[in-house]
Design a protein around this motif. Structure first.
Motif, PDB file in Angstrom:
ATOM      1  N   THR A 105      -0.751  -0.431   4.591  1.00 18.93           N
ATOM      2  CA  THR A 105      -1.206  -0.769   3.241  1.00 18.93           C
ATOM      3  C   THR A 105      -0.578   0.152   2.201  1.00 18.93           C
ATOM      4  N   PHE A 106      -0.615   1.449   2.450  1.00 18.24           N
ATOM      5  CA  PHE A 106      -0.050   2.421   1.506  1.00 18.24           C
ATOM      6  C   PHE A 106       1.443   2.160   1.315  1.00 18.24           C
ATOM      7  N   THR A 107       2.161   1.968   2.405  1.00 15.92           N
ATOM      8  CA  THR A 107       3.605   1.750   2.334  1.00 15.92           C
ATOM      9  C   THR A 107       3.927   0.464   1.575  1.00 15.92           C
ATOM     10  N   ARG A 108       3.151  -0.571   1.806  1.00 17.78           N
ATOM     11  CA  ARG A 108       3.368  -1.844   1.102  1.00 17.78           C
ATOM     12  C   ARG A 108       3.090  -1.677  -0.399  1.00 17.78           C
ATOM     13  N   GLN A 109       2.048  -0.946  -0.755  1.00 16.50           N
ATOM     14  CA  GLN A 109       1.682  -0.779  -2.160  1.00 16.50           C
ATOM     15  C   GLN A 109       2.624   0.149  -2.924  1.00 16.50           C
ATOM     16  N   HIS A 110       3.098   1.199  -2.265  1.00 21.22           N
ATOM     17  CA  HIS A 110       3.872   2.221  -2.957  1.00 21.22           C
ATOM     18  C   HIS A 110       5.369   2.182  -2.678  1.00 21.22           C
TER      19      HIS A 110
END
Length: 83
Positions: free
Chosen positions: A25-30
């Motif tokens: 999730t973090f990698t997809r968002q940032h």
């Protein structure tokens, strides 16, 4: 296996699943991977050493990888996508 050991194993597995989801999730968002502290905050772990211990277990299982000595290189492997 004792009931306590079984619960510890389930908790560890749940925590690892939380970590995999948080990384994705973090990698997809940032567009880049979280730091150990960021990942810890996302899954409710206070110390980077505890996060690293879990990540080492995930790496040994072939679910995550990173480039040693380089920041924000944490990534999920193809095996993680299948789990």
């Amino acid at each position: 296996m004792s009931a306590l050991k079984h619960r510890e194993t389930e908790h560890s597995r749940d925590r690892q699943q939380q970590m995999l989801l948080a990384i994705a999730t973090f990698t997809r968002q940032h567009g880049y991977a979280p730091t150990l502290r960021e990942l810890g905050a996302l899954v409710g772990m206070r110390t980077p050493s505890a996060v690293r211990w879990q990540l080492d277990r995930l790496r040994a299982a072939g679910l995550v990888d990173w480039r040693d000595g380089a920041s924000r290189t944490l990534r999920l492997t193809g095996k993680a996508a299948q789990s």
